[in-house]
Structure formats: C-alpha cells, structure tokens
Design a protein around this motif. Structure first.
Motif, PDB file in Angstrom:
ATOM      1  N   ALA A 175       0.837  -1.200   0.000  1.00  0.00           N
ATOM      2  CA  ALA A 175       0.000   0.000   0.000  1.00  0.00           C
ATOM      3  C   ALA A 175       0.870   1.249   0.000  1.00  0.00           C
ATOM      4  CB  ALA A 175      -0.912  -0.005   1.219  1.00  0.00           C
ATOM      5  N   VAL A 176       0.453   2.250  -0.772  1.00  0.00           N
ATOM      6  CA  VAL A 176       1.173   3.525  -0.826  1.00  0.00           C
ATOM      7  C   VAL A 176       0.350   4.633  -0.171  1.00  0.00           C
ATOM      8  CG1 VAL A 176       2.155   5.284  -2.351  1.00  0.00           C
ATOM      9  CG2 VAL A 176       2.480   2.852  -2.867  1.00  0.00           C
ATOM     10  N   ALA A 177      -0.894   4.841  -0.638  1.00  0.00           N
ATOM     11  CA  ALA A 177      -1.717   5.924  -0.076  1.00  0.00           C
ATOM     12  C   ALA A 177      -3.145   5.789  -0.565  1.00  0.00           C
ATOM     13  CB  ALA A 177      -1.165   7.286  -0.479  1.00  0.00           C
ATOM     14  N   ALA A 178      -4.059   6.438   0.168  1.00  0.00           N
ATOM     15  CA  ALA A 178      -5.468   6.524  -0.232  1.00  0.00           C
ATOM     16  C   ALA A 178      -5.959   7.929   0.060  1.00  0.00           C
ATOM     17  CB  ALA A 178      -6.314   5.499   0.516  1.00  0.00           C
ATOM     18  N   ASN A 179      -6.805   8.440  -0.818  1.00  0.00           N
ATOM     19  CA  ASN A 179      -7.329   9.793  -0.658  1.00  0.00           C
ATOM     20  C   ASN A 179      -8.730   9.884  -1.238  1.00  0.00           C
ATOM     21  OD1 ASN A 179      -4.180  10.093  -1.264  1.00  0.00           O
ATOM     22  ND2 ASN A 179      -4.792  11.757   0.083  1.00  0.00           N
ATOM     23  N   LEU A 180      -9.430  10.954  -0.875  1.00  0.00           N
ATOM     24  CA  LEU A 180     -10.715  11.267  -1.484  1.00  0.00           C
ATOM     25  C   LEU A 180     -10.500  11.962  -2.816  1.00  0.00           C
ATOM     26  CD1 LEU A 180     -12.561  12.781   1.582  1.00  0.00           C
ATOM     27  CD2 LEU A 180     -13.144  10.647   0.460  1.00  0.00           C
ATOM     28  N   GLY A 186     -17.744  19.810  -6.147  1.00  0.00           N
ATOM     29  CA  GLY A 186     -17.028  19.831  -4.879  1.00  0.00           C
ATOM     30  C   GLY A 186     -17.505  18.846  -3.850  1.00  0.00           C
ATOM     31  N   SER A 187     -18.558  18.111  -4.102  1.00  0.00           N
ATOM     32  CA  SER A 187     -19.022  17.123  -3.128  1.00  0.00           C
ATOM     33  C   SER A 187     -18.147  15.881  -3.194  1.00  0.00           C
ATOM     34  CB  SER A 187     -20.487  16.753  -3.392  1.00  0.00           C
ATOM     35  OG  SER A 187     -20.608  16.139  -4.648  1.00  0.00           O
ATOM     36  N   ARG A 188     -18.177  15.070  -2.114  1.00  0.00           N
ATOM     37  CA  ARG A 188     -17.327  13.880  -2.073  1.00  0.00           C
ATOM     38  C   ARG A 188     -17.833  12.875  -3.096  1.00  0.00           C
ATOM     39  NH1 ARG A 188     -16.457  18.047   1.009  1.00  0.00           N
ATOM     40  NH2 ARG A 188     -14.473  17.833   2.070  1.00  0.00           N
ATOM     41  N   PHE A 189     -16.910  12.343  -3.830  1.00  0.00           N
ATOM     42  CA  PHE A 189     -17.318  11.441  -4.907  1.00  0.00           C
ATOM     43  C   PHE A 189     -16.808  10.031  -4.689  1.00  0.00           C
ATOM     44  CE2 PHE A 189     -18.961  10.839  -9.129  1.00  0.00           C
ATOM     45  CZ  PHE A 189     -18.234   9.748  -9.596  1.00  0.00           C
ATOM     46  N   GLY A 190     -15.559   9.869  -4.321  1.00  0.00           N
ATOM     47  CA  GLY A 190     -15.027   8.526  -4.186  1.00  0.00           C
ATOM     48  C   GLY A 190     -13.661   8.504  -3.551  1.00  0.00           C
ATOM     49  N   LEU A 191     -13.039   7.317  -3.576  1.00  0.00           N
ATOM     50  CA  LEU A 191     -11.746   7.097  -2.965  1.00  0.00           C
ATOM     51  C   LEU A 191     -10.781   6.583  -4.009  1.00  0.00           C
ATOM     52  CD1 LEU A 191     -13.001   5.084   0.152  1.00  0.00           C
ATOM     53  CD2 LEU A 191     -12.647   7.557   0.012  1.00  0.00           C
ATOM     54  N   SER A 192      -9.562   7.084  -3.961  1.00  0.00           N
ATOM     55  CA  SER A 192      -8.502   6.539  -4.805  1.00  0.00           C
ATOM     56  C   SER A 192      -7.518   5.803  -3.903  1.00  0.00           C
ATOM     57  CB  SER A 192      -7.803   7.645  -5.595  1.00  0.00           C
ATOM     58  OG  SER A 192      -7.206   8.580  -4.705  1.00  0.00           O
ATOM     59  N   PHE A 193      -7.027   4.663  -4.376  1.00  0.00           N
ATOM     60  CA  PHE A 193      -6.129   3.816  -3.598  1.00  0.00           C
ATOM     61  C   PHE A 193      -4.981   3.402  -4.504  1.00  0.00           C
ATOM     62  CE2 PHE A 193      -5.514  -0.579  -1.530  1.00  0.00           C
ATOM     63  CZ  PHE A 193      -4.649  -0.072  -0.576  1.00  0.00           C
ATOM     64  N   PHE A 194      -3.769   3.676  -4.036  1.00  0.00           N
ATOM     65  CA  PHE A 194      -2.593   3.395  -4.848  1.00  0.00           C
ATOM     66  C   PHE A 194      -1.690   2.388  -4.136  1.00  0.00           C
ATOM     67  CE2 PHE A 194      -4.077   7.544  -6.116  1.00  0.00           C
ATOM     68  CZ  PHE A 194      -3.955   7.523  -7.505  1.00  0.00           C
ATOM     69  N   THR A 195      -1.226   1.415  -4.902  1.00  0.00           N
ATOM     70  CA  THR A 195      -0.246   0.455  -4.417  1.00  0.00           C
ATOM     71  C   THR A 195       0.936   0.477  -5.383  1.00  0.00           C
ATOM     72  OG1 THR A 195      -0.874  -1.525  -5.666  1.00  0.00           O
ATOM     73  CG2 THR A 195      -2.231  -0.957  -3.755  1.00  0.00           C
ATOM     74  N   GLY A 461      -1.949  -4.160   9.161  1.00  0.00           N
ATOM     75  CA  GLY A 461      -0.608  -4.488   8.727  1.00  0.00           C
ATOM     76  C   GLY A 461       0.274  -3.260   8.848  1.00  0.00           C
ATOM     77  N   GLU A 462       1.406  -3.275   8.204  1.00  0.00           N
ATOM     78  CA  GLU A 462       2.302  -2.122   8.245  1.00  0.00           C
ATOM     79  C   GLU A 462       1.618  -0.930   7.577  1.00  0.00           C
ATOM     80  OE1 GLU A 462       6.711  -0.609   6.745  1.00  0.00           O
ATOM     81  OE2 GLU A 462       6.003  -2.627   6.254  1.00  0.00           O
ATOM     82  N   ILE A 463       1.435   0.146   8.342  1.00  0.00           N
ATOM     83  CA  ILE A 463       0.704   1.313   7.850  1.00  0.00           C
ATOM     84  C   ILE A 463       1.632   2.195   7.030  1.00  0.00           C
ATOM     85  CG2 ILE A 463      -0.553   3.396   8.521  1.00  0.00           C
ATOM     86  CD1 ILE A 463      -1.482   1.873  11.023  1.00  0.00           C
ATOM     87  N   SER A 464       1.138   2.641   5.874  1.00  0.00           N
ATOM     88  CA  SER A 464       1.904   3.581   5.052  1.00  0.00           C
ATOM     89  C   SER A 464       1.384   5.005   5.220  1.00  0.00           C
ATOM     90  CB  SER A 464       1.858   3.175   3.576  1.00  0.00           C
ATOM     91  OG  SER A 464       0.531   3.016   3.131  1.00  0.00           O
ATOM     92  N   THR A 465       0.046   5.193   5.209  1.00  0.00           N
ATOM     93  CA  THR A 465      -0.539   6.522   5.401  1.00  0.00           C
ATOM     94  C   THR A 465      -1.904   6.416   6.059  1.00  0.00           C
ATOM     95  OG1 THR A 465      -1.639   6.568   3.241  1.00  0.00           O
ATOM     96  CG2 THR A 465       0.582   7.483   3.339  1.00  0.00           C
ATOM     97  N   ILE A 466      -2.328   7.513   6.672  1.00  0.00           N
ATOM     98  CA  ILE A 466      -3.717   7.686   7.098  1.00  0.00           C
ATOM     99  C   ILE A 466      -4.214   8.993   6.486  1.00  0.00           C
ATOM    100  CG2 ILE A 466      -3.579   6.368   9.232  1.00  0.00           C
ATOM    101  CD1 ILE A 466      -3.190   9.005  10.742  1.00  0.00           C
ATOM    102  N   SER A 467      -5.501   9.073   6.188  1.00  0.00           N
ATOM    103  CA  SER A 467      -6.081  10.306   5.660  1.00  0.00           C
ATOM    104  C   SER A 467      -7.530  10.400   6.092  1.00  0.00           C
ATOM    105  CB  SER A 467      -5.977  10.361   4.132  1.00  0.00           C
ATOM    106  OG  SER A 467      -6.566   9.225   3.538  1.00  0.00           O
ATOM    107  N   TYR A 468      -7.989  11.628   6.267  1.00  0.00           N
ATOM    108  CA  TYR A 468      -9.322  11.876   6.797  1.00  0.00           C
ATOM    109  C   TYR A 468     -10.354  11.810   5.693  1.00  0.00           C
ATOM    110  CZ  TYR A 468     -13.025  14.124   9.511  1.00  0.00           C
ATOM    111  OH  TYR A 468     -14.210  14.400  10.157  1.00  0.00           O
ATOM    112  N   ARG A 469     -11.461  11.163   5.978  1.00  0.00           N
ATOM    113  CA  ARG A 469     -12.573  11.063   5.034  1.00  0.00           C
ATOM    114  C   ARG A 469     -13.768  11.824   5.613  1.00  0.00           C
ATOM    115  NH1 ARG A 469     -17.623  10.348   3.261  1.00  0.00           N
ATOM    116  NH2 ARG A 469     -18.169   8.476   2.109  1.00  0.00           N
TER     117      ARG A 469
END
Length: 472
Positions: A175-180, A186-195, A461-469
């Motif tokens: 895992a690398v990162a996840a973000n909105l 401007g409303s929340r639409f989805g999540l992106s997840f990168f490995t 598991g080993e955490i790479s990032t946290i981000s607020y949703r």
C-alpha cells in the motif's frame, strides 16, 4: 374377414401387454410433506453488520423428516462485479453482509429441501443494505504481501479490509496511499487507492470498485502525494519528485494521468491548494515554489520578492515538512518546515500565494529529527513527531514541550489532526507485530487530555498513510 381377425388379434396382444406392465410395476403414491416458511419478507441492514434470521417453518405432516438448507444472496438487478453467494447452509442465518448498498437492494433466497424426496420449498427476502461509512479515517496498510485499505469510523468502529470484502478480491503489492477525490461541484465522490502494483477507485459510501486511475509510473511509498485542485476539475499526483495531472471534467470515476509534466525539478510530496486560480508545489532541487495555472498542465517557476517574508522564487531552503492550515472558500493557509544548509529549521507559511511567516524554530527538543507534522486549525500551534515522541510547538512562544512518548519499539509513521475541530490528534504507528492507530483527545489549549490516548485500534498491517474522510 381376415382384416377383422387381424385387428382382433392385435387388440388382444395390446391388452395382454398392458396387463403385464400393470402386474410388473407397483406405483406407491405418498402424501408430500408441504412446508410453509413464515417470516417478514423485507429486511434492512447496515453494510458489514450481522444479519440474523431464524425462520418459522410449519409442516403439513408430523415432524421427523430430514431437511437441508441454503441461504443465497444476489442483486435484485444484475450488477457487474457482484455475484451470487451462498451465505450459509444452516436452518437459521447468522452472517455478515459485506455487499455494498444498491438502489434496488438484494434478493436473499432461502431454500429448504426434503432429504428423502428432494422436493424444495423457497422463500425470497428483499434485503436493503445501508452504508456503514461516513466520517472517519482511511488506513493504507500492507498485510502478508497484499495491500489493504482499512477504515475507522468516528465512533471507532473499525473495518480492516472493506474494499477487499466488498469486491471479493485482493490487491497485490504494498500500500502507498489513499485519498478522497471529488466531482465538479465539490461534493465527495469517491476514494482513490494506490499500491506499488496498481491503482483503484472506489465509491466512498460502499468501497465498491467504481472506476480506475490509469498511470504510467510505479507509486513510491513516502514519496507520494495526491490532491484535487481548488476548482475540483483536476487531480495532481507527486511521485518520487515528479508531477502528473489528470482532468476530471469528463468522467471523475475514470481518469488517465498525463506523462511527467515537463521541467527540471524535484518536488517535495505535497500539493498546495492555497490559491484560487493556481496550484502550488515546492521544488527541492532549486529551492523554489512552482505552480500550475488553472486550465493548464504546465509547471511554472514562481517569481518572488526579497522584501516579502521570504522569496517564494528563491528560498534557499530544503522543505522537510508541510501541513494544511485554516481553509476558506477563496484561499487556504499552509505551513512548511524548512531547513537551511546548517541544519537549522524554520517555519514558513503561505496564505493564498502570499508569504506570511518566516520564523527560526527555537527551544524545541528533537526538532532536527522530526519527520511528521500537523497544524492546529484553531490555535497557533503545531505538533511534530520523531520516531516515538510527539511534541507541541507554540508558534507565538517559539518553543515546544513534550506531548507524549510511545514505548520503545513503536515507530510513529504519521500524525494528523481531525480536520473538523482540531480536538483529536490521530497517530499511525508501526510495531514488529503490525500497525496501530491512536486517538488522543486535545484540550482547548491544545494539550493532552488525561495523559494518554483515548483509543487504540490494533490489527492493521504495516501502515503507510492515514487520511481523513469527510462525510458526503
């Protein structure tokens, strides 16, 4: 006459044959045991909660016959990627429902089969699934060679692998990162997840794969940053010092990132959405801020003034940290930790595109080795973390004091402040046994409440990032 005799003989032969068949077969008709399943046919449940059904079954004959059972769930209307699944083979159902919310819901088929006769009785329930997700924290982590995207809701309910469970799949790699990401209003639409093996896009309310991000590079952990522009029409990715961009105007669920934006630069992994019509970045190679104008994918050096708090076109500083500050509709404040050639560290800030703060950091233990930072949205304070200690820096007093120290063996990966009120400091940390997320309550003065963390959630598991949703 011969024809009449022939017909009579043929009739006698047919009668004899029928009589022979009657004598050789003995049809034994038994009364079937008819079943009736009595239960409410329409049910509702929150995704990832446990659905329990213990139906009442009445029989037309006295009990004593054996039965087999099957509970199978499938979408009311076919949906790509969501297949039928047998939940249980017991009389009563006790199963976690990981399927995402759908407009038309699901059919839950209950089949009871008489073991002796093979006759089956069916009942179909309509299941409505509600979203389990709202405000909370995305946790990108790696477990046993697979990337996982976990989620901790603000009531501390934890989902360790909702994306894997909903989509009935695994995500290979680290895992690398996840973000909105956002749509055009401007409303929340989805999540992106990168490995380091792929990239994915999920619905924010259900974690169902909703699209894809097409990239030409391999995401690098700890050298990666993601953000949408102020107008939410572009996405920017910084990966290993290079900048990539994508337009969201046509289809925000499916985007293709550009090739590396041209130029001689090495960007710090932070997208700076401080100004209204430009998105800023920092080039650690030539010690300068750069920007991409609205509607353009050209990375341009800035030109500043030596009479300002600092010259944004030539700071002569290495950026080692960056934090979001107070946000308004037209601009945002950002704070930066800068380091000179002597190893001394400074606090810079931008408000919009204007330099505001240039302060050498004094009286601050271990500031030279600090690696993660978080700025308060309400107070002139900054939190910084070393390997296992957190300090609270008072900007006005230009001094810091110890906030909390973890035991030896715990290594802080990232600190973040709850962006709604700055009353909770969230800390991701890794140990030899895996990753944990800690929640520290903060007083109105920014200090620690009750001397320790309020909640600790293990099992990652080993955490790479946290981000607020944020909630939709």
């Amino acid at each position: 006459m011969l024809k009449i005799k022939y017909c009579i003989c043929l009739l006698l032969i047919c009668c004899a044959t029928l009589w022979s068949c009657k004598k050789s077969q003995d049809f034994n008709y038994k009364e079937l045991n008819e079943l009736e399943i009595k239960d409410n046919a329409t049910l509702s449940i929150v995704q990832f909660d446990t659905l329990k059904i213990d139906p009442q079954i009445t029989q037309s004959k006295p009990a004593g016959e054996g039965f087999t059972y099957q509970w199978k769930i499938y979408p009311y209307a076919p949906v790509d990627g969501i297949d039928a699944k047998v939940l249980a083979t017991s009389k009563a159902l006790n199963a976690v429902i990981s399927y995402p919310p759908l407009k038309d819901g699901y059919n839950l088929e209950y089949k009871v089969t008489n073991s002796a006769t093979g006759v089956s009785t069916f009942k179909v329930y309509n299941i409505r699934v509600a979203s389990a997700f709202g405000k909370g924290w995305l946790v990108s982590n790696t477990t046993s060679g697979n990337a996982q995207l976990g989620f901790i809701r603000t009531d501390y309910k934890v989902f360790y692998n909702p994306a894997g469970a909903v989509n009935q799949t695994t995500f290979p790699g680290n895992a690398v990162a996840a973000n909105l990401f956002y749509n055009s209003d401007g409303s929340r639409f989805g999540l992106s997840f990168f490995t380091d093996k792929g990239s994915y896009r999920f619905g924010a309310n259900d974690f169902l794969i909703s699209g894809k991000s097409i990239i030409s590079f391999t995401p690098v952990k700890d050298k990666f940053a993601f953000s949408v522009s102020k107008f939410t029409t572009e996405e920017y990715l910084i990966n290993d010092g290079s900048l990539y961009a994508a337009s969201m105007l046509n289809d925000p669920a499916n985007v293709t990132y550009s090739a590396r934006l041209e130029g001689d630069y090495n960007l710090f992994p932070k997208v700076i959405t401080s100004a209204l019509f430009s998105t800023y970045f920092y080039d650690n190679k030539y010690k300068r801020f750069m920007y991409v104008p609205f509607g353009s994918f050209s990375l341009i050096p800035t030109f500043g003034s030596s009479s300002a708090a600092f010259n944004i076109g030539d700071t002569r500083m290495l950026m080692v940290g960056a934090m979001d500050g107070v946000k308004t509709n037209s601009s945002e404040d950002f704070f930066f930790i800068m380091q000179d050639t002597n190893g001394d560290r400074f606090l810079y800030s931008l408000s919009g595109a204007s330099p505001r703060l240039n302060q050498k950091i004094l009286n601050s233990p271990e500031i030279a080795s600090a690696k993660s930072f978080a700025a308060s949205l309400t107070l002139r304070q900054i939190y910084y973390a070393t390997d296992n200690s957190i300090y609270l820096y008072d900007i006005l007093a230009n001094s810091a004091k110890l906030f909390y120290t973890f035991p030896s063996g715990t290594q802080i990966k990232q600190i973040q402040l709850d962006q709604t009120d700055s009353k909770t400091l969230v800390v991701a940390a890794n140990q030899a046994t895996g990753g944990s997320v800690y929640f520290f309550k903060i007083s109105n003065l920014g200090t620690l409440v009750n001397g320790s963390y309020d909640q600790r959630i293990d099992g990652f598991g080993e955490i790479s990032t946290i981000s607020y949703r944020r909630a939709n």
